[in-house]
Design a protein around this motif. Sequence first.
Motif, short mmCIF file in Angstrom:
data_model
loop_
_atom_site.label_atom_id
_atom_site.label_comp_id
_atom_site.label_asym_id
_atom_site.label_seq_id
_atom_site.Cartn_x
_atom_site.Cartn_y
_atom_site.Cartn_z
N ILE A 255 0.85 -1.19 0.00
CA ILE A 255 0.00 0.00 0.00
C ILE A 255 0.89 1.25 0.00
N ALA A 256 0.61 2.15 -0.94
CA ALA A 256 1.45 3.33 -1.13
C ALA A 256 0.59 4.56 -1.40
N PRO A 257 0.00 5.15 -0.36
CA PRO A 257 -0.82 6.35 -0.60
C PRO A 257 0.04 7.55 -1.01
N ASP A 258 -0.56 8.41 -1.80
CA ASP A 258 0.09 9.67 -2.16
C ASP A 258 -0.05 10.68 -1.03
N LEU A 259 -1.11 10.52 -0.25
CA LEU A 259 -1.46 11.47 0.79
C LEU A 259 -1.99 10.73 2.00
N VAL A 260 -1.61 11.18 3.18
CA VAL A 260 -2.16 10.67 4.44
C VAL A 260 -2.84 11.84 5.12
N LEU A 261 -4.12 11.65 5.46
CA LEU A 261 -4.88 12.62 6.24
C LEU A 261 -5.10 12.00 7.61
N CYS A 262 -4.69 12.69 8.65
CA CYS A 262 -4.74 12.13 10.00
C CYS A 262 -5.37 13.10 10.97
N SER A 263 -6.20 12.58 11.85
CA SER A 263 -6.76 13.36 12.96
C SER A 263 -5.62 13.80 13.86
N PRO A 264 -5.77 14.94 14.53
CA PRO A 264 -4.73 15.40 15.45
C PRO A 264 -4.77 14.74 16.82
N ALA A 265 -5.74 13.89 17.09
CA ALA A 265 -5.81 13.21 18.38
C ALA A 265 -4.54 12.37 18.58
N ILE B 179 -6.78 8.45 8.56
CA ILE B 179 -6.72 7.85 9.90
C ILE B 179 -7.62 8.69 10.80
N GLY B 180 -8.70 8.08 11.24
CA GLY B 180 -9.69 8.81 12.01
C GLY B 180 -10.35 7.98 13.09
N HIS B 181 -11.57 8.36 13.40
CA HIS B 181 -12.29 7.84 14.56
C HIS B 181 -13.67 7.32 14.17
N ASN B 182 -14.18 6.42 14.99
CA ASN B 182 -15.57 6.00 14.85
C ASN B 182 -16.45 6.97 15.62
N PRO B 183 -17.68 7.12 15.20
CA PRO B 183 -18.35 6.34 14.16
C PRO B 183 -18.06 6.82 12.74
N GLY B 184 -17.48 7.99 12.57
CA GLY B 184 -17.31 8.58 11.24
C GLY B 184 -16.55 7.73 10.25
N ILE B 185 -15.39 7.19 10.67
CA ILE B 185 -14.55 6.46 9.71
C ILE B 185 -15.22 5.16 9.27
N LEU C 248 -10.62 16.50 11.10
CA LEU C 248 -10.82 15.05 11.10
C LEU C 248 -11.14 14.50 12.49
N TYR C 249 -10.85 15.27 13.53
CA TYR C 249 -11.16 14.82 14.88
C TYR C 249 -12.68 14.83 15.06
N ALA C 250 -13.24 13.69 15.37
CA ALA C 250 -14.69 13.54 15.58
C ALA C 250 -15.52 13.89 14.35
N ALA C 251 -14.94 13.81 13.17
CA ALA C 251 -15.68 14.12 11.94
C ALA C 251 -16.72 13.04 11.65
N SER C 252 -17.85 13.49 11.16
CA SER C 252 -18.91 12.55 10.75
C SER C 252 -18.54 11.97 9.38
#
Length: 164
Positions: free
Chosen positions: A40-50, A101-107, A76-80
């Motif tokens: 797996i080789a993403p071009d971009l990583v989006l990550c929550s700040p938690a 990389i995020g959180h439930n329930p959103g992810i 991205l933190y607590a995003a729906s």
Amino acid sequence: MRHAKSSWDDPGLADRERPLARRGVKATARLREHLRRSGIAPDLVLCSPAARAVETWERVRDGLAGDMRVEIEAELYAASADQLLARLGRLPESAGSVLVIGHNPGIGELAEGLAGEGDEEALEQMRRKYPTGGLATLSVDRPWRELDWGTATLEAFVVPRQLE
């Protein structure tokens, strides 16, 4: 990807500051090896700040191939699921693939909502539960701005306890 298992050892910590639990650290090692084996080789990583999300990223990044841009985004933190879909819709077309990389329930709701088709067993497993460390791999055949519910194919869904 949902962040790995977080610690509740310090009840005085704010939710955003909770680190990974020992079980989460072990899970990230399994995920890192899975990512490496899968190429797996993403071009971009989006990550929550938690803290638990950032720590998950830091522990799995060596399993990813290639060079990638990383963005730690407050939204991205607590995003729906709807907010996550809107964020993906703003991706530049130069981002051929992205790891969120995020959180439930959103992810979990995002992955389930995007998956219009795919591996039926993986779809059913994902619908039952999207646990910490869960990783859905989806493929999309349209521009990011046209991404919508049911427009992706679920290629795989793994959880750390399945990985040895």
